[in-house]
Design a protein around this motif. Structure first.
Motif, mmCIF file in Angstrom:
data_model
loop_
_atom_site.group_PDB
_atom_site.id
_atom_site.type_symbol
_atom_site.label_atom_id
_atom_site.label_comp_id
_atom_site.label_asym_id
_atom_site.label_seq_id
_atom_site.Cartn_x
_atom_site.Cartn_y
_atom_site.Cartn_z
ATOM 1 N N TYR A 27 0.853 -1.134 -0.080
ATOM 2 C CA TYR A 27 0.043 0.032 0.101
ATOM 3 C C TYR A 27 0.957 1.265 -0.049
ATOM 4 N N ALA A 28 1.859 1.175 0.714
ATOM 5 C CA ALA A 28 2.736 2.495 0.711
ATOM 6 C C ALA A 28 3.442 2.647 -0.636
ATOM 7 N N LEU A 29 4.104 1.474 -1.231
ATOM 8 C CA LEU A 29 4.629 1.477 -2.365
ATOM 9 C C LEU A 29 3.615 2.116 -3.370
ATOM 10 N N LEU A 30 2.226 1.574 -3.404
ATOM 11 C CA LEU A 30 1.187 2.068 -4.194
ATOM 12 C C LEU A 30 1.121 3.347 -4.049
ATOM 13 N N ALA A 31 0.796 4.134 -2.838
ATOM 14 C CA ALA A 31 0.960 5.462 -2.686
ATOM 15 C C ALA A 31 1.809 6.423 -3.197
ATOM 16 N N MET A 32 3.196 5.999 -3.284
ATOM 17 C CA MET A 32 4.359 6.614 -3.785
ATOM 18 C C MET A 32 4.541 6.829 -5.187
ATOM 19 N N GLY A 33 3.895 5.645 -5.796
ATOM 20 C CA GLY A 33 3.743 5.697 -7.294
ATOM 21 C C GLY A 33 2.619 6.644 -7.704
ATOM 22 N N ARG A 34 1.399 6.526 -7.023
ATOM 23 C CA ARG A 34 0.409 7.239 -7.328
ATOM 24 C C ARG A 34 0.798 8.828 -7.073
ATOM 25 N N GLY A 35 1.503 9.261 -6.207
ATOM 26 C CA GLY A 35 1.716 10.271 -5.807
ATOM 27 C C GLY A 35 2.659 10.765 -6.976
ATOM 28 N N VAL A 36 3.591 10.203 -7.416
ATOM 29 C CA VAL A 36 4.339 10.773 -8.650
ATOM 30 C C VAL A 36 3.325 10.921 -9.960
ATOM 31 N N ALA A 37 2.554 10.022 -10.127
ATOM 32 C CA ALA A 37 1.507 10.293 -11.057
ATOM 33 C C ALA A 37 0.867 11.477 -11.128
ATOM 34 N N VAL A 38 0.242 11.713 -9.877
ATOM 35 C CA VAL A 38 -0.621 12.896 -9.558
ATOM 36 C C VAL A 38 0.256 14.116 -9.867
#
Length: 145
Positions: A27-38
């Motif tokens: 979940y933490a790694l997903l949030a990091m990737g999503r943050g970069v995309a946003v």
């Protein structure tokens, strides 16, 4: 090392261990990737709005600010580019993205849940994401659309 529930190892290893809970780490790694995309989408959307407005012959940036301060009214451009108002570009992109997501998510979900190709799909999407980000670097007045 970093395994063992976060009880041993250096500060960095414990930070990424999440007390041995793989779901928390995922979940933490997903949030990091999503943050970069946003973050990249915010920058790209601002650039696309500016470039679309310029291509339509609308005022942009400081010009709009000066007009609005002088008149006390909001500036509204009625020009179009490719048959649409330049300000509707981002909402149209969002609609297309939503429709594509609604269509492909169930298919990709089935592939991930019921085949052994989870890691391969992750790698492919990572490569696609990197290529999209690389293409976004080249967005300019001559390449935006």
């Amino acid at each position: 090392g970093g395994s063992g529930g976060g009880r041993s190892g250096g500060c960095c290893c414990r930070m990424w261990d999440y007390q041995g809970v793989p779901e928390a780490k995922g979940y933490a790694l997903l949030a990091m990737g999503r943050g970069v995309a946003v973050m990249s989408n915010l920058v790209v959307n601002a650039a696309l709005l500016e470039l679309a407005s310029q291509a339509a012959g609308c005022l942009t940036g400081e010009e709009v600010k000066a007009i609005e301060e002088a008149t006390g009214e909001d500036y509204e451009c009625t020009n179009t580019i490719y048959g649409q108002n330049p300000l509707s570009l981002i909402s149209n992109i969002a609609v297309v993205t939503g429709l594509l997501s609604a269509f492909f998510m169930p298919i990709i979900g089935v592939v991930l849940d019921f085949t052994p190709h989870r890691k391969l799909v992750g790698i492919v999407f990572c490569i696609v994401f990197i290529c999209i980000q690389a293409c976004q670097i080249a967005i300019g007045p001559k390449t935006w659309f």
